[in-house]
Design a protein around this motif. Structure first.
Motif, PDB file in Angstrom:
ATOM      1  N   LEU A   1       0.824  -1.204   0.000  1.00  0.00           N
ATOM      2  CA  LEU A   1       0.000   0.000   0.000  1.00  0.00           C
ATOM      3  C   LEU A   1       0.858   1.253   0.000  1.00  0.00           C
ATOM      4  CD1 LEU A   1      -2.898  -0.880   2.486  1.00  0.00           C
ATOM      5  CD2 LEU A   1      -2.994  -0.772  -0.005  1.00  0.00           C
ATOM      6  N   ALA A   2       1.960   1.208   0.752  1.00  0.00           N
ATOM      7  CA  ALA A   2       2.830   2.382   0.827  1.00  0.00           C
ATOM      8  C   ALA A   2       3.482   2.686  -0.512  1.00  0.00           C
ATOM      9  CB  ALA A   2       3.907   2.157   1.890  1.00  0.00           C
ATOM     10  N   ARG A   3       3.673   1.647  -1.351  1.00  0.00           N
ATOM     11  CA  ARG A   3       4.346   1.858  -2.639  1.00  0.00           C
ATOM     12  C   ARG A   3       3.404   2.348  -3.732  1.00  0.00           C
ATOM     13  NH1 ARG A   3       7.286  -2.999  -1.212  1.00  0.00           N
ATOM     14  NH2 ARG A   3       5.793  -4.226  -2.437  1.00  0.00           N
ATOM     15  N   LEU A   4       2.117   2.423  -3.442  1.00  0.00           N
ATOM     16  CA  LEU A   4       1.172   2.915  -4.447  1.00  0.00           C
ATOM     17  C   LEU A   4       1.418   4.399  -4.721  1.00  0.00           C
ATOM     18  CD1 LEU A   4      -2.184   1.239  -3.297  1.00  0.00           C
ATOM     19  CD2 LEU A   4      -0.799   0.647  -5.290  1.00  0.00           C
ATOM     20  N   PRO A   5       1.190   4.851  -5.961  1.00  0.00           N
ATOM     21  CA  PRO A   5       1.372   6.275  -6.296  1.00  0.00           C
ATOM     22  C   PRO A   5       0.198   7.098  -5.778  1.00  0.00           C
ATOM     23  CG  PRO A   5       0.613   5.076  -8.228  1.00  0.00           C
ATOM     24  CD  PRO A   5       0.821   4.050  -7.143  1.00  0.00           C
ATOM     25  N   TRP A   6       0.220   7.396  -4.485  1.00  0.00           N
ATOM     26  CA  TRP A   6      -0.942   8.008  -3.850  1.00  0.00           C
ATOM     27  C   TRP A   6      -1.257   9.391  -4.405  1.00  0.00           C
ATOM     28  CZ3 TRP A   6      -4.402   5.341  -1.530  1.00  0.00           C
ATOM     29  CH2 TRP A   6      -4.066   4.140  -0.886  1.00  0.00           C
ATOM     30  N   ALA A   7      -0.260  10.133  -4.800  1.00  0.00           N
ATOM     31  CA  ALA A   7      -0.529  11.466  -5.349  1.00  0.00           C
ATOM     32  C   ALA A   7      -1.385  11.366  -6.613  1.00  0.00           C
ATOM     33  CB  ALA A   7       0.781  12.186  -5.645  1.00  0.00           C
ATOM     34  N   VAL A   8      -1.048  10.412  -7.474  1.00  0.00           N
ATOM     35  CA  VAL A   8      -1.811  10.225  -8.710  1.00  0.00           C
ATOM     36  C   VAL A   8      -3.203   9.697  -8.399  1.00  0.00           C
ATOM     37  CG1 VAL A   8      -1.872   9.016 -10.924  1.00  0.00           C
ATOM     38  CG2 VAL A   8       0.299   9.800 -10.000  1.00  0.00           C
TER      39      VAL A   8
ATOM     40  N   LEU B   1      -9.062  10.481  -8.041  1.00  0.00           N
ATOM     41  CA  LEU B   1     -10.278  10.475  -7.221  1.00  0.00           C
ATOM     42  C   LEU B   1     -10.915  11.856  -7.193  1.00  0.00           C
ATOM     43  CD1 LEU B   1      -9.128   8.224  -4.230  1.00  0.00           C
ATOM     44  CD2 LEU B   1     -10.877   7.671  -5.932  1.00  0.00           C
ATOM     45  N   ALA B   2     -10.088  12.901  -7.147  1.00  0.00           N
ATOM     46  CA  ALA B   2     -10.621  14.262  -7.132  1.00  0.00           C
ATOM     47  C   ALA B   2     -11.335  14.584  -8.442  1.00  0.00           C
ATOM     48  CB  ALA B   2      -9.491  15.265  -6.884  1.00  0.00           C
ATOM     49  N   ILE B   3     -10.723  14.224  -9.578  1.00  0.00           N
ATOM     50  CA  ILE B   3     -11.346  14.493 -10.881  1.00  0.00           C
ATOM     51  C   ILE B   3     -12.621  13.672 -11.043  1.00  0.00           C
ATOM     52  CG2 ILE B   3     -11.053  14.355 -13.380  1.00  0.00           C
ATOM     53  CD1 ILE B   3      -8.056  14.763 -12.951  1.00  0.00           C
TER      54      ILE B   3
ATOM     55  N   MET C   1      -3.855  18.940 -16.111  1.00  0.00           N
ATOM     56  CA  MET C   1      -2.469  19.281 -16.437  1.00  0.00           C
ATOM     57  C   MET C   1      -1.491  18.565 -15.512  1.00  0.00           C
ATOM     58  SD  MET C   1      -2.749  23.377 -17.275  1.00  0.00           S
ATOM     59  CE  MET C   1      -0.959  23.540 -17.327  1.00  0.00           C
ATOM     60  N   LEU C   2      -1.848  18.472 -14.236  1.00  0.00           N
ATOM     61  CA  LEU C   2      -0.988  17.756 -13.286  1.00  0.00           C
ATOM     62  C   LEU C   2      -0.909  16.272 -13.631  1.00  0.00           C
ATOM     63  CD1 LEU C   2      -2.067  19.403  -9.905  1.00  0.00           C
ATOM     64  CD2 LEU C   2       0.122  19.674 -11.104  1.00  0.00           C
ATOM     65  N   LEU C   3      -2.043  15.696 -14.040  1.00  0.00           N
ATOM     66  CA  LEU C   3      -2.054  14.283 -14.424  1.00  0.00           C
ATOM     67  C   LEU C   3      -1.179  14.057 -15.656  1.00  0.00           C
ATOM     68  CD1 LEU C   3      -3.213  11.422 -14.028  1.00  0.00           C
ATOM     69  CD2 LEU C   3      -5.145  12.112 -15.480  1.00  0.00           C
ATOM     70  N   ILE C   4      -1.314  14.911 -16.653  1.00  0.00           N
ATOM     71  CA  ILE C   4      -0.532  14.781 -17.883  1.00  0.00           C
ATOM     72  C   ILE C   4       0.948  15.043 -17.599  1.00  0.00           C
ATOM     73  CG2 ILE C   4      -0.168  15.743 -20.184  1.00  0.00           C
ATOM     74  CD1 ILE C   4      -3.266  16.387 -20.091  1.00  0.00           C
ATOM     75  N   ARG C   5       1.218  16.025 -16.730  1.00  0.00           N
ATOM     76  CA  ARG C   5       2.612  16.307 -16.372  1.00  0.00           C
ATOM     77  C   ARG C   5       3.243  15.106 -15.679  1.00  0.00           C
ATOM     78  NH1 ARG C   5       4.653  20.280 -11.544  1.00  0.00           N
ATOM     79  NH2 ARG C   5       6.880  20.042 -11.893  1.00  0.00           N
TER      80      ARG C   5
ATOM     81  N   ARG D   1      13.818   6.006 -10.144  1.00  0.00           N
ATOM     82  CA  ARG D   1      13.546   7.026  -9.144  1.00  0.00           C
ATOM     83  C   ARG D   1      12.111   6.937  -8.658  1.00  0.00           C
ATOM     84  NH1 ARG D   1      15.050  12.402 -12.019  1.00  0.00           N
ATOM     85  NH2 ARG D   1      14.574  11.184 -13.865  1.00  0.00           N
ATOM     86  N   GLN D   2      11.859   7.511  -7.528  1.00  0.00           N
ATOM     87  CA  GLN D   2      10.543   7.454  -6.915  1.00  0.00           C
ATOM     88  C   GLN D   2       9.580   8.352  -7.674  1.00  0.00           C
ATOM     89  OE1 GLN D   2      10.509   8.566  -2.820  1.00  0.00           O
ATOM     90  NE2 GLN D   2       8.409   7.903  -2.458  1.00  0.00           N
ATOM     91  N   GLN D   3       8.309   7.884  -7.775  1.00  0.00           N
ATOM     92  CA  GLN D   3       7.272   8.651  -8.474  1.00  0.00           C
ATOM     93  C   GLN D   3       7.009   9.974  -7.772  1.00  0.00           C
ATOM     94  OE1 GLN D   3       3.923   8.862  -6.896  1.00  0.00           O
ATOM     95  NE2 GLN D   3       3.420  10.404  -8.399  1.00  0.00           N
ATOM     96  N   HIS D   4       6.872  11.036  -8.589  1.00  0.00           N
ATOM     97  CA  HIS D   4       6.512  12.335  -8.044  1.00  0.00           C
ATOM     98  C   HIS D   4       5.907  13.158  -9.158  1.00  0.00           C
ATOM     99  CE1 HIS D   4       9.958  14.169 -10.126  1.00  0.00           C
ATOM    100  NE2 HIS D   4      10.618  13.101  -9.774  1.00  0.00           N
ATOM    101  N   PHE D   5       5.310  14.286  -8.792  1.00  0.00           N
ATOM    102  CA  PHE D   5       4.757  15.180  -9.789  1.00  0.00           C
ATOM    103  C   PHE D   5       5.854  16.097 -10.299  1.00  0.00           C
ATOM    104  CE2 PHE D   5       0.601  14.082  -7.980  1.00  0.00           C
ATOM    105  CZ  PHE D   5      -0.096  13.881  -9.154  1.00  0.00           C
TER     106      PHE D   5
END
Length: 370
Positions: free
Chosen positions: A11-18, A23-25, A286-290, A366-370
């Motif tokens: 669960l911790a390794r899931l890309p929670w930001a994405v 979920l917000a969209i 835009m954040l998702l595409i970025r 590298r670790q996933q990030h925006f």
């Protein structure tokens, strides 16, 4: 204390930001559909939420599939889907005046939706197998053109101009990123401009031809073919900066805006939430595409990079074409706003793209990030 020490490591390794962004969209889209139905969860909001949950689960499953698997199945899956598109033309089911579905008994499939991500994977695999030194030669162009042209032509026969454009755009993006000379795209664009009048007059269906002509001069038929665009502009403009307020929109509630829950859902949303709401939704996309483009920068290997960039661009085309369409900047071609418009096809395709992107991201050093 690290997140992995509080929750299980998977669960911790899931890309929670994405996931939270999705979920917000999706949640906001459900709220808009609730309003479009005059404050009722039926018939759109409830089924949209159920489908979104299912496809989110599917995306998470896809995210655990190794990179090598996607490389292996890219061309075979493309070939199977191409055969299915041919099957649609021969024995497909009609719906809404178009022949786009295959009835397999227990399920009805729209193969053209699967082709949108698969054309990206197939072209990426082709250029991955091609020696880089061959990229600028003719042998690097015509096979990819065939890969793109066959499904696009079959989809045009259904007829489905919007999906054919999406398939073509996804494939051409991979060709461009693979290093095909820019002069060829410029030449192709000029040739396209020359053939547009021929296509409009002889290749498009009558309703598609009318959409193009009305796009050029919508005032010529404001109560007919130009009605959608005119009412969409009215809805967007009447929302102002802050909107009329939730459940207070008039264009869709009084049935002035056709398809206010599908292709023109952005106009429905902006009327109630205003310019601020529209900009926030665009920022979320835009954040998702970025993030998707950042995945393309982080992954290693030509296939992974081309596939990630192509899939992120596919989501971009969805959003850009729909927004241009509802604002009268492009002809109405039936492209919905992903995760917001009612319907499962675009939602499924978008989350398939996201699921594969997450799978590619797992292979990145590298670790996933925006």
């Amino acid at each position: 204390m690290r997140l992995g020490e509080i929750v299980p490591a998977p669960l911790a390794r899931l890309p929670w930001a994405v996931l939270l962004l999705l979920l917000a969209i999706g949640g906001f889209g459900t709220i808009v559909l609730y309003s479009a139905a005059n404050g009722s969860i039926t018939p759109w909001a409830s089924s949209q939420a159920v489908r979104f949950s299912i496809f989110m689960g599917m995306a998470l499953v896809l995210s655990y599939i190794p990179l090598d698997f996607w490389k292996t199945i890219a061309l075979p899956a493309y070939a199977v889907t191409l055969v299915m598109l041919l099957g649609v033309e021969l024995v497909g089911q009609m719906g809404g005046g178009a022949q786009r579905w295959l009835d397999l008994g227990i399920i009805r499939l729209q193969p053209s939706e699967f082709m949108k991500p698969l054309i990206v994977l197939a072209c990426a695999r082709f250029y991955d197998m091609l020696p880089p030194i061959e990229t600028r030669r003719f042998g690097a162009i015509w096979p990819a053109a065939v890969l793109i042209g066959l499904p696009a032509a079959l989809v045009m026969l259904q007829p489905d101009l919007g999906t054919a454009l999406m398939i073509t755009a996804g494939g051409l993006t991979v060709m461009f990123l693979a290093g095909i000379p820019l002069r060829l795209f410029i030449g192709g664009a000029l040739a396209f401009a020359v053939t547009v009048p021929i296509a409009v007059n002889y290749l498009l269906q009558e309703y598609q031809r009318n959409r193009v002509l009305i796009f050029l001069e919508p005032e010529n038929d404001p109560l007919g073919t130009g009605y959608h665009i005119s009412q969409s502009k009215i809805a967007i403009g009447s929302g102002g900066i802050f909107g009329k307020g939730f459940l207070n929109g008039t264009q869709v509630h009084l049935d002035y805006l056709p398809e206010g829950h599908t292709d023109f859902v952005f106009a429905t949303m902006v009327e109630e939430f205003g310019l601020i709401g529209g900009l926030l939704l665009i920022l979320a996309f835009m954040l998702l595409i970025r993030w998707g483009m950042n995945v393309a920068l982080r992954v290693q290997g030509r296939f992974a990079r081309l596939a990630a960039a192509g899939l992120a661009t596919t989501i971009f085309f969805y959003v850009a074409i729909n927004l241009a369409m509802v604002m009268g900047l492009a002809p109405v071609v039936g492209i919905p706003l992903p995760l917001v418009s009612f319907g499962g096809s675009a939602q499924m395709t978008t989350l398939i793209c996201v699921g594969i992107l997450m799978a590619l991201d797992r292979s990145a050093p590298r670790q996933q990030h925006f």
